[in-house]
Motif scaffolding. Sequence first.
Motif, PDB file in Angstrom:
ATOM      1  N   GLN A 176      26.754 -39.090  41.602  1.00  0.00           N
ATOM      2  CA  GLN A 176      27.187 -39.486  42.940  1.00  0.00           C
ATOM      3  C   GLN A 176      27.134 -40.989  43.186  1.00  0.00           C
ATOM      4  OE1 GLN A 176      24.875 -37.003  45.545  1.00  0.00           O
ATOM      5  NE2 GLN A 176      25.984 -35.168  44.945  1.00  0.00           N
ATOM      6  N   ASN A 177      26.256 -41.718  42.491  1.00  0.00           N
ATOM      7  CA  ASN A 177      26.199 -43.161  42.699  1.00  0.00           C
ATOM      8  C   ASN A 177      27.060 -43.933  41.702  1.00  0.00           C
ATOM      9  OD1 ASN A 177      24.619 -42.954  40.425  1.00  0.00           O
ATOM     10  ND2 ASN A 177      22.763 -43.764  41.350  1.00  0.00           N
ATOM     11  N   GLY A 178      27.751 -43.237  40.791  1.00  0.00           N
ATOM     12  CA  GLY A 178      28.729 -43.857  39.916  1.00  0.00           C
ATOM     13  C   GLY A 178      28.177 -44.722  38.798  1.00  0.00           C
ATOM     14  N   ASP A 179      26.906 -44.580  38.440  1.00  0.00           N
ATOM     15  CA  ASP A 179      26.344 -45.416  37.376  1.00  0.00           C
ATOM     16  C   ASP A 179      26.423 -44.780  35.992  1.00  0.00           C
ATOM     17  OD1 ASP A 179      24.404 -43.447  37.642  1.00  0.00           O
ATOM     18  OD2 ASP A 179      22.732 -44.839  37.817  1.00  0.00           O
ATOM     19  N   GLY A 180      26.895 -43.535  35.909  1.00  0.00           N
ATOM     20  CA  GLY A 180      27.036 -42.875  34.614  1.00  0.00           C
ATOM     21  C   GLY A 180      25.820 -42.085  34.178  1.00  0.00           C
ATOM     22  N   TYR A 181      24.823 -41.926  35.055  1.00  0.00           N
ATOM     23  CA  TYR A 181      23.595 -41.213  34.716  1.00  0.00           C
ATOM     24  C   TYR A 181      23.295 -40.111  35.730  1.00  0.00           C
ATOM     25  CZ  TYR A 181      22.541 -45.025  31.522  1.00  0.00           C
ATOM     26  OH  TYR A 181      22.597 -45.938  30.503  1.00  0.00           O
ATOM     27  N   THR A 182      22.652 -39.051  35.270  1.00  0.00           N
ATOM     28  CA  THR A 182      22.107 -37.999  36.129  1.00  0.00           C
ATOM     29  C   THR A 182      20.713 -37.657  35.627  1.00  0.00           C
ATOM     30  OG1 THR A 182      23.059 -36.233  34.781  1.00  0.00           O
ATOM     31  CG2 THR A 182      24.354 -36.955  36.670  1.00  0.00           C
ATOM     32  N   CYS A 183      19.991 -36.863  36.403  1.00  0.00           N
ATOM     33  CA  CYS A 183      18.658 -36.406  36.026  1.00  0.00           C
ATOM     34  C   CYS A 183      18.709 -34.903  35.767  1.00  0.00           C
ATOM     35  CB  CYS A 183      17.658 -36.685  37.141  1.00  0.00           C
ATOM     36  SG  CYS A 183      17.527 -38.439  37.555  1.00  0.00           S
ATOM     37  N   MET A 184      18.000 -34.454  34.730  1.00  0.00           N
ATOM     38  CA  MET A 184      18.020 -33.049  34.338  1.00  0.00           C
ATOM     39  C   MET A 184      16.600 -32.542  34.184  1.00  0.00           C
ATOM     40  SD  MET A 184      17.696 -30.724  31.565  1.00  0.00           S
ATOM     41  CE  MET A 184      17.655 -31.759  30.142  1.00  0.00           C
ATOM     42  N   ARG A 185      16.381 -31.288  34.618  1.00  0.00           N
ATOM     43  CA  ARG A 185      15.087 -30.635  34.454  1.00  0.00           C
ATOM     44  C   ARG A 185      15.321 -29.163  34.128  1.00  0.00           C
ATOM     45  NH1 ARG A 185      10.014 -30.540  38.649  1.00  0.00           N
ATOM     46  NH2 ARG A 185       8.675 -29.269  37.339  1.00  0.00           N
ATOM     47  N   PRO A 186      14.757 -28.676  32.998  1.00  0.00           N
ATOM     48  CA  PRO A 186      14.893 -27.255  32.671  1.00  0.00           C
ATOM     49  C   PRO A 186      14.178 -26.385  33.695  1.00  0.00           C
ATOM     50  CG  PRO A 186      14.053 -28.505  30.788  1.00  0.00           C
ATOM     51  CD  PRO A 186      14.046 -29.413  31.966  1.00  0.00           C
ATOM     52  N   VAL A 187      14.784 -25.248  34.013  1.00  0.00           N
ATOM     53  CA  VAL A 187      14.177 -24.299  34.940  1.00  0.00           C
ATOM     54  C   VAL A 187      13.545 -23.141  34.164  1.00  0.00           C
ATOM     55  CG1 VAL A 187      14.623 -22.722  36.870  1.00  0.00           C
ATOM     56  CG2 VAL A 187      15.803 -24.912  36.751  1.00  0.00           C
ATOM     57  N   THR A 188      14.199 -22.732  33.087  1.00  0.00           N
ATOM     58  CA  THR A 188      13.680 -21.644  32.263  1.00  0.00           C
ATOM     59  C   THR A 188      13.073 -22.219  30.986  1.00  0.00           C
ATOM     60  OG1 THR A 188      15.830 -21.363  31.194  1.00  0.00           O
ATOM     61  CG2 THR A 188      15.382 -19.998  33.131  1.00  0.00           C
ATOM     62  N   SER A 189      12.210 -21.457  30.357  1.00  0.00           N
ATOM     63  CA  SER A 189      11.524 -21.943  29.157  1.00  0.00           C
ATOM     64  C   SER A 189      12.480 -22.170  27.986  1.00  0.00           C
ATOM     65  CB  SER A 189      10.428 -20.966  28.745  1.00  0.00           C
ATOM     66  OG  SER A 189      10.993 -19.694  28.479  1.00  0.00           O
ATOM     67  N   ASP A 190      13.579 -21.432  27.922  1.00  0.00           N
ATOM     68  CA  ASP A 190      14.532 -21.621  26.832  1.00  0.00           C
ATOM     69  C   ASP A 190      15.536 -22.743  27.111  1.00  0.00           C
ATOM     70  OD1 ASP A 190      16.146 -20.451  28.736  1.00  0.00           O
ATOM     71  OD2 ASP A 190      16.698 -18.726  27.514  1.00  0.00           O
ATOM     72  N   GLY A 191      15.524 -23.306  28.330  1.00  0.00           N
ATOM     73  CA  GLY A 191      16.386 -24.424  28.678  1.00  0.00           C
ATOM     74  C   GLY A 191      17.823 -24.064  28.978  1.00  0.00           C
ATOM     75  N   LYS A 192      18.140 -22.776  29.042  1.00  0.00           N
ATOM     76  CA  LYS A 192      19.527 -22.378  29.295  1.00  0.00           C
ATOM     77  C   LYS A 192      19.926 -22.548  30.751  1.00  0.00           C
ATOM     78  CE  LYS A 192      20.249 -19.465  25.372  1.00  0.00           C
ATOM     79  NZ  LYS A 192      20.899 -18.300  24.831  1.00  0.00           N
ATOM     80  N   ILE A 193      18.963 -22.598  31.637  1.00  0.00           N
ATOM     81  CA  ILE A 193      19.238 -22.877  33.048  1.00  0.00           C
ATOM     82  C   ILE A 193      18.455 -24.140  33.403  1.00  0.00           C
ATOM     83  CG2 ILE A 193      19.052 -22.072  35.426  1.00  0.00           C
ATOM     84  CD1 ILE A 193      19.140 -19.218  34.373  1.00  0.00           C
ATOM     85  N   HIS A 194      19.167 -25.142  33.909  1.00  0.00           N
ATOM     86  CA  HIS A 194      18.499 -26.370  34.293  1.00  0.00           C
ATOM     87  C   HIS A 194      19.171 -26.997  35.508  1.00  0.00           C
ATOM     88  CE1 HIS A 194      21.287 -27.371  30.947  1.00  0.00           C
ATOM     89  NE2 HIS A 194      21.667 -28.298  31.771  1.00  0.00           N
ATOM     90  N   VAL A 195      18.415 -27.864  36.159  1.00  0.00           N
ATOM     91  CA  VAL A 195      18.856 -28.503  37.396  1.00  0.00           C
ATOM     92  C   VAL A 195      19.379 -29.899  37.058  1.00  0.00           C
ATOM     93  CG1 VAL A 195      18.089 -29.405  39.617  1.00  0.00           C
ATOM     94  CG2 VAL A 195      17.168 -27.267  38.774  1.00  0.00           C
ATOM     95  N   HIS A 196      20.525 -30.253  37.625  1.00  0.00           N
ATOM     96  CA  HIS A 196      21.062 -31.611  37.514  1.00  0.00           C
ATOM     97  C   HIS A 196      21.103 -32.196  38.919  1.00  0.00           C
ATOM     98  CE1 HIS A 196      23.126 -31.918  33.450  1.00  0.00           C
ATOM     99  NE2 HIS A 196      22.476 -30.785  33.419  1.00  0.00           N
ATOM    100  N   VAL A 197      20.576 -33.392  39.081  1.00  0.00           N
ATOM    101  CA  VAL A 197      20.665 -34.136  40.337  1.00  0.00           C
ATOM    102  C   VAL A 197      20.987 -35.591  39.983  1.00  0.00           C
ATOM    103  CG1 VAL A 197      19.099 -32.661  41.646  1.00  0.00           C
ATOM    104  CG2 VAL A 197      18.183 -34.601  40.389  1.00  0.00           C
ATOM    105  N   ASP A 198      21.489 -36.332  40.943  1.00  0.00           N
ATOM    106  CA  ASP A 198      21.806 -37.728  40.686  1.00  0.00           C
ATOM    107  C   ASP A 198      20.520 -38.545  40.651  1.00  0.00           C
ATOM    108  OD1 ASP A 198      23.504 -39.834  40.170  1.00  0.00           O
ATOM    109  OD2 ASP A 198      23.692 -40.358  42.278  1.00  0.00           O
TER     110      ASP A 198
END
Length: 85
Positions: A59-81
């Motif tokens: 959303q801020n246009g810098d080319g980066y986002t933040c990611m955090r796994p939600v499940t232990s296998d990493g197949k579901i994860h959260v992305h936020v700016d």
Amino acid sequence: MYKKLIFAFMLVMFTSQFAVPAVAAAGEPNGTCAPGFTLMMAMEDDMHHHQHVGTDADQNGDGYTCMRPVTSDGKIHVHVDNNLP
């Protein structure tokens, strides 16, 4: 038939010249991530064999986002700016 295939290939090659430099030109991130999140390039994780939760948008246009796994296998994860100072 080959003319259509060549035309489609040339069209993809032409339009990709405009999309790639925006991410390739990304310099330093404009913000940081919250604790527990990992800073990553916005287009780095483009092949989707998992599920995203959250905005999944730079959303801020810098080319980066933040990611955090939600499940232990990493197949579901959260992305936020990365918008924290």
